[in-house]
Write an enzyme that holds these catalytic residues in place. Structure first.
Site, PDB file in Angstrom:
ATOM      1  N   LYS B  83       0.845  -1.199   0.000  1.00  0.00           N
ATOM      2  CA  LYS B  83       0.000   0.000   0.000  1.00  0.00           C
ATOM      3  C   LYS B  83       0.882   1.251   0.000  1.00  0.00           C
ATOM      4  O   LYS B  83       1.906   1.290   0.689  1.00  0.00           O
ATOM      5  CB  LYS B  83      -0.893  -0.040   1.248  1.00  0.00           C
ATOM      6  CG  LYS B  83      -1.948   1.053   1.329  1.00  0.00           C
ATOM      7  CD  LYS B  83      -2.809   0.846   2.570  1.00  0.00           C
ATOM      8  CE  LYS B  83      -3.899   1.886   2.709  1.00  0.00           C
ATOM      9  NZ  LYS B  83      -4.729   1.650   3.919  1.00  0.00           N
ATOM     10  N   SER B 158      -9.655   1.605   3.070  1.00  0.00           N
ATOM     11  CA  SER B 158      -8.814   2.382   2.176  1.00  0.00           C
ATOM     12  C   SER B 158      -7.780   1.550   1.426  1.00  0.00           C
ATOM     13  O   SER B 158      -7.189   2.042   0.466  1.00  0.00           O
ATOM     14  CB  SER B 158      -8.098   3.474   2.967  1.00  0.00           C
ATOM     15  OG  SER B 158      -7.191   2.881   3.893  1.00  0.00           O
ATOM     16  N   SER B 182      -9.683  -0.784   7.271  1.00  0.00           N
ATOM     17  CA  SER B 182      -9.140  -0.538   5.925  1.00  0.00           C
ATOM     18  C   SER B 182      -8.456  -1.723   5.269  1.00  0.00           C
ATOM     19  O   SER B 182      -8.124  -1.660   4.087  1.00  0.00           O
ATOM     20  CB  SER B 182      -8.164   0.644   5.957  1.00  0.00           C
ATOM     21  OG  SER B 182      -8.876   1.860   5.993  1.00  0.00           O
TER      22      SER B 182
END
Lengths: 104, 490
Positions: B83, B158, B182
Site C-alpha cells: 500500500k 482504504s 481498511s
C-alpha cells in the site's frame, strides 16, 4: 451543539487550510451533519470510564540516551538543494518586500 | 484464472523450488497482469507505481540461487504489492495524495525491509484513499480503484488497491494498513482474506501516520495460510516503534489444521441488527452453523456499547489525523505553491491545493474537536467511550470466549459514486470493523459466500496477541466453505 460558518473559518485558520467559498459552504453542511450524528455519545454516562490510552496501554518509556544511529543517507542526498550544512528553500516574495538578505 | 501470480505463496514456492517456474516468469506474469488490468476499460487502477524492470537484478539472483540449490528466504521470488502509505526507498510514497506526489522516502519501512530480507519482490505500490481516509478508494488523488468482480463498483477502502490486486490475481499477497477496517472491509468487498494484527504486533515504523493509536499494518492474501505466513515475516518488536510489543513471535500457522473442537465462538447480537441485509445475515448464520457443526461451542454474547463505536472512532481518528497531517506544510514535503507571499500563506495555499475534500473535512473536524473549549466534549469523550468498548470485549473473553464472529461489512461492494456525497453514510461502512481498532484486537475477514455474484466477508476477532487462535478458527471455516466450490472468479 452545532457548528456555524464562522466557527469553520476560525478552525481553517488554526488548521492552516485555505478553503474556497464553495468548500466552506459544503463543509459547513457536512460538519453539521457529522456532529449531529456524533451527538449519540453525549447521552452516555462516562463517569466510570477513564480515557483509553492513559493507563495500562500507555506506551513504554525507554531510557533517554544518545545512541549511535545514523541516517541511511546523509541529509544532503535527500535535499533538492543543500549548501554549507543547510537545506536551501525557495525564496518567498515577502522576503524581498521586507528587504531581507536570504539567498535564492 | 490461469495467471501464475494468482496462486498461493505455497503453490508458487513449490513451483520455484521444483524448477517448474522461475522468479523471472513470476515477474513477467505480474507485469503482464498489471498491464492487462489497465488496458481493459474501465481500468482497474490498483497500482500507483510499479517497479518493473528494476527488479530484474533481484530476480536473476533468486533464479541463480534456486538453480544452485541454495536455501532461500520464505518469500524468495514472490511478487508482493505494498500500500502506498508504507515507505519504500526505490519507489515513491504518495499516500494517494497530490500533496506528496513524487515524494521518495529517504528510509524504508520496517515491514518493507523484512519483506526484502525474506526475498520478496516488492512489485509496486497500491492505490488507497488519500492518507487512508475513506472506505471506497474513491478519495485517491490518482483516481479510484475499481472492484475486479464488477468494475462499476468500489473495491472498498482504504486498502482498495491491495485488495483489488490480490483479487484480480496480479499478485498473490499484498500489504495494507487498517485504522478502522481498511484491510478487512476491502477484503470483504473483493473476496480475499484480510488480517489486522493486534496493535503493536507489527512495527509501524515507516507507515505514514493517519491515527497513530489505531493504525496497524497487515496482509491481504488469497488464503488464511498465506496470511499466517505473511504475519510471521512482518511481526516483531522494533526499536524504531516504541508501541511495537516486545513479545515472542510464534509460528502463526502452527494450529491451522487443529480444528475448532472445544473452542467457544461468541456471536454478538449488536452486530446483527434487524435491518441487516438479509443475504449477509443468512451467510453469517451459515458460517456460524459450520463452526458449530465442527465442534465449536457457539454462544450469543452482548457487546453493549457497539452503537457508540462509530462516533467514538471518528472523534479519535480525526483528532489524531489533524495532528499527524500538520507536517504537510508545503515546505518539508512535496507540493509547494510558488505564488504564496508569506510563510503562513505557503502553508495555507499548499494544504488547500494539495489535500482532497475528505482529508480537509477530517482535519477540520479533528482540529475543532481538539480546540479550546471542545476537547473534553469531543476528543476526551471519544477516548472514554473507547475504554467502554474495549471493556465489553474484555468481559466476553473473560467469560471463556475464544473468538467472536460478526459480518465484516453491512453491505456488499457499492457502486462508484453512490456514497461520495454523504459522509455519514460512508462512515457507516465501517460499523462492524472499527471496534477491533478501538480495542486494539486482532481481527480477520475471510470470504463466506456471495450475493448476486459479489463477495461477502465474515469477521473473526480474538484476544490481544492471540492471532494463532484467530487464524486457527479462520482456517477451519475457510476450508469448510471451500468444500462448496466458488462459481466464478474475477
Amino acid at each position: 451543539m452545532t457548528i456555524e460558518r464562522k466557527d469553520l473559518e476560525r478552525i481553517a485558520e488554526l488548521a492552516r487550510l485555505r478553503l474556497s467559498e464553495p468548500e466552506l459552504v459544503r463543509l459547513t453542511a457536512d460538519c453539521q451533519a457529522i456532529l449531529a450524528y456524533f451527538e449519540a455519545i453525549r447521552g452516555l454516562d462516562l463517569t466510570q470510564a477513564t480515557p483509553a490510552g492513559t493507563l495500562e496501554q500507555e506506551a513504554p518509556m525507554r531510557e533517554d540516551r544518545v545512541g549511535s544511529d545514523s541516517l541511511e543517507r546523509p541529509p544532503e542526498q535527500m535535499a533538492p538543494a543543500w549548501r554549507e550544512g543547510y537545506f536551501v528553500l525557495p525564496r518567498l516574495p515577502a522576503m524581498d518586500a521586507e528587504g531581507e538578505g536570504a539567498e535564492e | 484464472m490461469s495467471r501464475l501470480t494468482a496462486g498461493t505463496i505455497g503453490e508458487l514456492r513449490d513451483g520455484l523450488r521444483s524448477g517448474r517456474v522461475r522468479a523471472a516468469d513470476l515477474l513477467e506474469a505480474a507485469l503482464e497482469g498489471i498491464a492487462d488490468s489497465e488496458a481493459e476499460q474501465p481500468a482497474l487502477n490498483a497500482f500507483i507505481s510499479v517497479a518493473g524492470e528494476r527488479l530484474a537484478e533481484q530476480v536473476d539472483a533468486v533464479d541463480r540461487a534456486l538453480g544452485a540449490g541454495e536455501e532461500l528466504g520464505s518469500l524468495a521470488g514472490i511478487p508482493v504489492a505494498i500500500k502506498d502509505n508504507i515507505c519504500t526507498r526505490e519507489l515513491p510514497t504518495t499516500c494517494g495524495s497530490r500533496i506528496l506526489e513524487g515524494y521518495v522516502s529517504p528510509y524504508e519501512a520496517a515491514v518493507a525491509r523484512k519483506l526484502r530480507a525474506a526475498g520478496a519482490l516488492i512489485l509496486g505500490k497500491t492505490n488507497l484513499d488519500e492518507f487512508s481516509m475513506g472506505s471506497s478508494t474513491e478519495n485517491s488523488g490518482f483516481g479510484p480503484t475499481r472492484n475486479p468482480w464488477d468494475r462499476m463498483r468500489v473495491p472498498g477502502g482504504s486498502s482498495g488497491g491491495s485488495a483489488a490486486a490480490v483479487a484480480a490475481g496480479l499478485v498473490p499477497v499484498a500489504l495494507g494498513s487498517d485504522t478502522g477496517g481498511s484491510i478487512r472491509q476491502p477484503a470483504s468487498f473483493c473476496g480475499v482474506v484480510g488480517l489486522k494484527p493486534t496493535y503493536g504486533r507489527v512495527s509501524r515504523y515507516g507507515l505514514v501516520a493517519f491515527a497513530s493509536s489505531l493504525d496497524q499494518i497487515g496482509p491481504l492474501t488469497r488464503t488464511v495460510e498465506d496470511a499466517a505466513l505473511m504475519l510471521s515475516v512482518i511481526a516483531g518488536v522494533d526499536r524504531f516503534d516504541s508501541t511495537s510489543a516486545d513479545l515472542p513471535v510464534p509460528d502463526f500457522g502452527e494450529r491451522l489444521d487443529a480444528g475448532v473442537d472445544g473452542l467457544a465462538v461468541g456471536v454478538p447480537r449488536e452486530y446483527f441488527p434487524d435491518d441487516l441485509d438479509d443475504g449477509i445475515a443468512s451467510l453469517c448464520r451459515s458460517a456460524v452453523e459450520r463452526l458449530a457443526g465442527m465442534g465449536a461451542e457457539v454462544r450469543e454474547i452482548s457487546l453493549p456499547h457497539t452503537e457508540y463505536a462509530i462516533p467514538a472512532y471518528y472523534l479519535v481518528a480525526m483528532a489524531e489525523a489533524s495532528s499527524n497531517l500538520a507536517r504537510y506544510d508545503g515546505v518539508r514535503y512535496g507540493l509547494r505553491v510558488p505564488s504564496a507571499s508569506s510563510t503562513m500563506a505557503v502553508y495555507r495555499e499548499a494544504r488547500g491545493a494539495g489535500f482532497g475534500a475528505e482529508v480537509k473535512r477530517r482535519i477540520m473536524l479533528g482540529t475543532y474537536s481538539l480546540s479550546a473549549g471542545y476537547y473534553d466534549e469531543y476528543y476526551g469523550r471519544g477516548q472514554r467511550v473507547r475504554r467502554l468498548i474495549a471493556r465489553d470485549f474484555d468481559n466476553v473473553f473473560a467469560q471463556g470466549i475464544d473468538a467472536v464472529f460478526t459480518p465484516t461489512a453491512p453491505t456488499v461492494a457499492f457502486r462508484l459514486g453512490e456514497r461520495v456525497d454523504d459522509p455519514v453514510e460512508m462512515y457507516l461502512s465501517d460499523v462492524f470493523t472499527v471496534t477491533a481498532n478501538l480495542a486494539r484486537l486482532p481481527a480477520i475477514s475471510i470470504p463466506i459466500g456471495r450475493i448476486e455474484g459479489l463477495p461477502v466477508g465474515g469477521q473473526l476477532l480474538a484476544r490481544h496477541f492471540d492471532e494463532t487462535t484467530l487464524l486457527q478458527v479462520a482456517s477451519t471455516l475457510e476450508r469448510s466453505i471451500a468444500a462448496d466450490p466458488l462459481d466464478r472468479e474475477p
